[in-house]
Motif scaffolding. Structure first.
Motif, mmCIF file in Angstrom:
data_model
loop_
_atom_site.group_PDB
_atom_site.id
_atom_site.type_symbol
_atom_site.label_atom_id
_atom_site.label_comp_id
_atom_site.label_asym_id
_atom_site.label_seq_id
_atom_site.Cartn_x
_atom_site.Cartn_y
_atom_site.Cartn_z
ATOM 1 N N ILE A 163 18.507 47.174 51.665
ATOM 2 C CA ILE A 163 17.705 48.264 52.244
ATOM 3 C C ILE A 163 16.548 47.607 53.004
ATOM 4 O O ILE A 163 15.796 46.796 52.440
ATOM 5 N N ALA A 164 16.463 47.920 54.298
ATOM 6 C CA ALA A 164 15.383 47.360 55.118
ATOM 7 C C ALA A 164 14.147 48.220 54.899
ATOM 8 O O ALA A 164 14.174 49.432 55.130
ATOM 9 N N TYR A 165 13.091 47.574 54.409
ATOM 10 C CA TYR A 165 11.870 48.314 54.076
ATOM 11 C C TYR A 165 10.678 47.550 54.624
ATOM 12 O O TYR A 165 10.486 46.381 54.276
ATOM 13 N N GLU A 166 9.918 48.222 55.484
ATOM 14 C CA GLU A 166 8.801 47.523 56.124
ATOM 15 C C GLU A 166 7.862 46.997 55.040
ATOM 16 O O GLU A 166 7.612 47.650 54.045
ATOM 17 N N ASP A 167 7.347 45.798 55.319
ATOM 18 C CA ASP A 167 6.758 44.994 54.269
ATOM 19 C C ASP A 167 5.291 45.302 54.008
ATOM 20 O O ASP A 167 4.464 44.396 53.999
ATOM 21 N N ALA A 191 21.035 49.439 54.943
ATOM 22 C CA ALA A 191 20.454 50.785 55.077
ATOM 23 C C ALA A 191 19.172 50.713 55.900
ATOM 24 O O ALA A 191 18.272 49.928 55.581
ATOM 25 N N ILE A 192 19.133 51.531 56.947
ATOM 26 C CA ILE A 192 17.954 51.591 57.825
ATOM 27 C C ILE A 192 17.453 53.039 57.840
ATOM 28 O O ILE A 192 18.248 53.972 58.054
ATOM 29 N N GLY A 193 16.140 53.219 57.654
ATOM 30 C CA GLY A 193 15.581 54.571 57.613
ATOM 31 C C GLY A 193 15.469 55.196 58.997
ATOM 32 O O GLY A 193 15.650 54.530 60.017
ATOM 33 N N SER A 194 15.188 56.476 59.007
ATOM 34 C CA SER A 194 14.960 57.174 60.279
ATOM 35 C C SER A 194 13.506 56.938 60.719
ATOM 36 O O SER A 194 12.814 56.106 60.136
ATOM 37 N N GLU A 195 13.038 57.711 61.698
ATOM 38 C CA GLU A 195 11.677 57.484 62.230
ATOM 39 C C GLU A 195 10.633 57.475 61.106
ATOM 40 O O GLU A 195 9.675 56.714 61.131
ATOM 41 N N GLY A 196 10.816 58.363 60.121
ATOM 42 C CA GLY A 196 9.836 58.494 59.038
ATOM 43 C C GLY A 196 10.018 57.467 57.935
ATOM 44 O O GLY A 196 9.213 57.393 56.995
ATOM 45 N N GLY A 197 11.073 56.691 57.982
ATOM 46 C CA GLY A 197 11.311 55.653 56.975
ATOM 47 C C GLY A 197 11.805 56.222 55.645
ATOM 48 O O GLY A 197 12.186 57.383 55.541
ATOM 49 N N PHE A 198 11.780 55.375 54.619
ATOM 50 C CA PHE A 198 12.202 55.762 53.267
ATOM 51 C C PHE A 198 10.968 56.080 52.431
ATOM 52 O O PHE A 198 9.929 55.443 52.579
ATOM 53 N N SER A 199 11.126 57.036 51.496
ATOM 54 C CA SER A 199 10.043 57.249 50.535
ATOM 55 C C SER A 199 10.170 56.193 49.435
ATOM 56 O O SER A 199 11.239 55.579 49.278
ATOM 57 N N ARG A 213 15.884 44.873 48.561
ATOM 58 C CA ARG A 213 14.900 45.279 49.559
ATOM 59 C C ARG A 213 14.606 44.089 50.455
ATOM 60 O O ARG A 213 14.297 43.006 49.945
ATOM 61 N N VAL A 214 14.731 44.258 51.775
ATOM 62 C CA VAL A 214 14.424 43.125 52.659
ATOM 63 C C VAL A 214 13.432 43.509 53.751
ATOM 64 O O VAL A 214 13.331 44.666 54.168
ATOM 65 N N SER A 215 12.742 42.469 54.213
ATOM 66 C CA SER A 215 11.819 42.624 55.334
ATOM 67 C C SER A 215 12.463 42.048 56.595
ATOM 68 O O SER A 215 13.175 41.049 56.538
ATOM 69 N N LEU A 216 12.193 42.698 57.707
ATOM 70 C CA LEU A 216 12.672 42.179 59.001
ATOM 71 C C LEU A 216 11.514 41.583 59.789
ATOM 72 O O LEU A 216 11.589 41.415 60.995
ATOM 73 N N GLY A 217 10.428 41.291 59.110
ATOM 74 C CA GLY A 217 9.273 40.688 59.776
ATOM 75 C C GLY A 217 8.013 41.490 59.528
ATOM 76 O O GLY A 217 8.052 42.575 58.931
ATOM 77 N N LEU A 221 9.105 48.005 62.929
ATOM 78 C CA LEU A 221 10.011 48.200 64.072
ATOM 79 C C LEU A 221 10.446 49.655 64.155
ATOM 80 O O LEU A 221 10.523 50.344 63.133
ATOM 81 N N ARG A 222 10.760 50.093 65.350
ATOM 82 C CA ARG A 222 11.402 51.403 65.496
ATOM 83 C C ARG A 222 12.745 51.339 64.772
ATOM 84 O O ARG A 222 13.351 50.256 64.689
ATOM 85 N N ALA A 223 13.225 52.513 64.356
ATOM 86 C CA ALA A 223 14.478 52.529 63.582
ATOM 87 C C ALA A 223 15.612 51.839 64.343
ATOM 88 O O ALA A 223 16.380 51.059 63.771
ATOM 89 N N GLU A 224 15.697 52.114 65.655
ATOM 90 C CA GLU A 224 16.827 51.554 66.419
ATOM 91 C C GLU A 224 16.684 50.030 66.550
ATOM 92 O O GLU A 224 17.669 49.298 66.482
HETATM 93 N N1 SAM Z 1 7.619 55.330 58.426
HETATM 94 C C1 SAM Z 1 7.347 53.996 58.667
HETATM 95 C C2 SAM Z 1 5.905 53.849 59.088
HETATM 96 O O1 SAM Z 1 5.537 54.510 60.074
HETATM 97 O O2 SAM Z 1 5.218 53.098 58.473
HETATM 98 C C3 SAM Z 1 8.232 53.374 59.719
HETATM 99 C C4 SAM Z 1 9.708 53.545 59.572
HETATM 100 S S1 SAM Z 1 10.589 52.551 60.738
HETATM 101 C C5 SAM Z 1 10.193 53.353 62.231
HETATM 102 C C6 SAM Z 1 12.245 52.995 60.505
HETATM 103 C C7 SAM Z 1 13.056 52.085 59.617
HETATM 104 O O3 SAM Z 1 13.175 50.811 60.210
HETATM 105 C C8 SAM Z 1 12.500 51.821 58.242
HETATM 106 O O4 SAM Z 1 12.846 52.835 57.328
HETATM 107 C C9 SAM Z 1 13.157 50.505 57.877
HETATM 108 O O5 SAM Z 1 14.454 50.703 57.369
HETATM 109 C C10 SAM Z 1 13.241 49.814 59.212
HETATM 110 N N2 SAM Z 1 12.142 48.868 59.463
HETATM 111 C C11 SAM Z 1 11.232 48.919 60.454
HETATM 112 N N3 SAM Z 1 10.437 47.833 60.438
HETATM 113 C C12 SAM Z 1 10.861 47.048 59.430
HETATM 114 C C13 SAM Z 1 10.468 45.784 58.903
HETATM 115 N N4 SAM Z 1 9.462 45.106 59.417
HETATM 116 N N5 SAM Z 1 11.148 45.294 57.849
HETATM 117 C C14 SAM Z 1 12.164 45.968 57.292
HETATM 118 N N6 SAM Z 1 12.593 47.175 57.743
HETATM 119 C C15 SAM Z 1 11.960 47.708 58.793
#
Ligand code: SAM
Length: 240
Positions: A163-167, A191-199, A213-217, A221-224
């Motif tokens: 699951i990609a989760y912003e760090d 698993a990548i969240g939508s614009e609002g991300g994961f709770s 749970r992993v970080s992409l940096g 990043l935008r979801a796409e």
């Molecule tokens: N709601 C979040 C916020 O505004 O803080 C942003 C969600 S982000 C636009 C959409 C999805 O992209 C996230 O749910 C996650 O899966 C992925 N994502 C974005 N940046 C990421 C990062 N640096 N590391 C891991 N996942 C990331």
């Protein structure tokens, strides 16, 4: 071109109207020109073209070894996002070799999957995928599932599940560090969240189901962008 049935060497296959138009009027191909045909079992052939009036027929004369697959099978669980971005994710995921896409809705998704329009949407999405597969000459189709809830999408598990989760609190492991612990696997679910991300609850639920749970940096990043970065990072790692 994709063919919906099982094919074998020496078969004569009539291209559908759209494919025939593309061959005759867009590519301006002629008798005996060669195309690639992929059947429903994902077997790829070279075929010579024959023209009978408006009908275009492909004669399969050589099986092609499959060089377009990634070294790992990738399933993308993607939170539904707005139309243009969704279409973009479909097209680019197909180019990057994703095998299966499971659209999901979750507590923070703005776009909802309205069932009454779903048939039409799935047709359109499959068309985008098919055209992307044809354009990048991959030899397999993308298996697109119907949109479902996150908890159901999460059941499409692989040998490694991410699951990609912003760090925000810097505790997610970096993607490549996690992959390095699993050098011999053949399938990954991302698993990548939508614009609002994961709770937080959704992240916990997936982790209880065995997701890492992993970080992409360090940047959000935008979801796409996140989807394409995670797909490419994973396929690149195992292709090395
Ligand atoms: N709601 C979040 C916020 O505004 O803080 C942003 C969600 S982000 C636009 C959409 C999805 O992209 C996230 O749910 C996650 O899966 C992925 N994502 C974005 N940046 C990421 C990062 N640096 N590391 C891991 N996942 C990331």
């Amino acid at each position: 071109y994709f063919y919906s049935k099982r094919a074998q060497i020496n078969d004569y296959i009539v291209l559908n109207d759209e494919q025939a138009h593309h061959v005759s009027h867009v590519l301006r191909m002629r008798e005996n020109d060669v195309v690639r045909i992929v059947d429903k079992e994902n077997t790829m052939f070279f075929a010579h073209l024959l023209f009978e009036g408006k009908k275009v027929i492909a004669h399969l004369d050589q099986k092609i070894e499959d060089h377009t697959r990634n070294a790992v099978r990738i399933t993308l669980l993607q939170g539904m996002i707005k139309k243009e971005k969704w279409d973009y994710v479909l097209q680019k995921s197909a180019e990057l070799g994703v095998d299966c896409i499971v659209p999901f809705t979750s507590s923070r998704t703005v776009v909802k999957a309205k069932e009454e329009r779903m048939d039409k949407k799935l047709l359109r999405w499959n068309k985008i995928l098919l055209e992307a597969c044809e354009q990048c000459k991959r030899s397999t189709l993308v298996d697109l599932k119907e949109p479902c809830l996150l908890k159901d999408a999460a059941r499409y598990k692989s040998e490694l599940n991410i699951i990609a989760y912003e760090d925000a609190d810097a505790t997610s492991e970096k993607l490549h560090r996690l992959l390095a612990k699993y050098p011999k696997i053949s399938s990954v679910t991302i698993a990548i969240g939508s614009e609002g991300g994961f709770s937080k609850e959704e992240v916990s639920m997936l982790m209880e189901m065995g997701y890492h749970r992993v970080s992409l940096g360090a940047r959000i990043l935008r979801a796409e962008t996140a989807a394409l970065a995670a797909i490419h990072g994973t396929s690149f790692y195992y292709d090395m």
